[in-house]
Design a protein around this motif. Sequence first.
Motif: not given
Length: 306
Positions: A84-89, A91-95
């Motif tokens: 789930x930490x990948x959502x902190x990137x 480029x992923x935060x606005x997904x």
Amino acid sequence: MRQNNLVTKAIVVALLQISSISFAINSAFAQPVPIPSEAFDISGMWSALVLEDWYDRLPGAGLGEYTGIPMNAAARQKAETWDASILSQPERQAQPHPAQYSFRGPRPNLSIDRIVNPVTLEHIGYRTNGTFGNADRTIWLDGRPHPSDRYGLHKWNGFSTGEWVDGMLIVTTTHMKYGVYQRNGVPASPYAVMTEYWFRNGEHLTMVSHIEDPIYLEEPMVRSQTWIWNPPQVVTQRRAFEPVEEVAMDPGWVPHWPLGTKHPDMADRLGIEVEAVVGGSVTIYPEYRETLRQMREEFDSNRAGE
């Protein structure tokens, strides 16, 4: 001077002819085209009833919890390495949530508007509002074709067309981005085709989705969502996402669990084997209950002997 007057008269006559043609066209198409007699209108304000699969849709399933999903080995390997930490990137935060999942949860409460041809007043589609990240759907009802398989643009909301069949609105969606079927990393490929069956029972609107994914599903995945008509509801435009630096990260940082990682928390909690909670078509049928019973009996026997 006389030549100028002739030119002026010719222009005036031409404009009058154009105006007459335009008036005739507008008069001919001024009456709205009604939707088919067997159809119903889904426009309005709809509040989600999150009674089915509440745990998966609101709190969200944890890592390794893939029950009810006919995922294959490739999907399982991808999901088990997801962090789930990948959502902190940044480029992923606005997904936003992709079309494969956006109506699934959390909630969403929907505002559905009719799309009307401004010239003919014909009802040509619906637009939904209220999904996470504003990847709102447009459902075209005017018979337009889907984009090219090879060159068509894939978007978070996909490309959807609908038709009325036997009192149901059947919506077909293609050209969806690589996304997820569940918020715990179960992958959804861009080659999936989603068919949705919309039907209304009084104040309740139900949609049953049927998704075929040749990359990540062993067989079609079927799920349902229900909303209740709620005219006072207000669905506002969500604020745009603004990526920020949430955690310290090195260039090229990609959070993940190593290949081969297992997440036994749910299995341990229920006293069954991990294989029973990691999805697959065999686990979604009633016959699998006997396998679960045997797993639980073995667990209880081992615990009693400790």
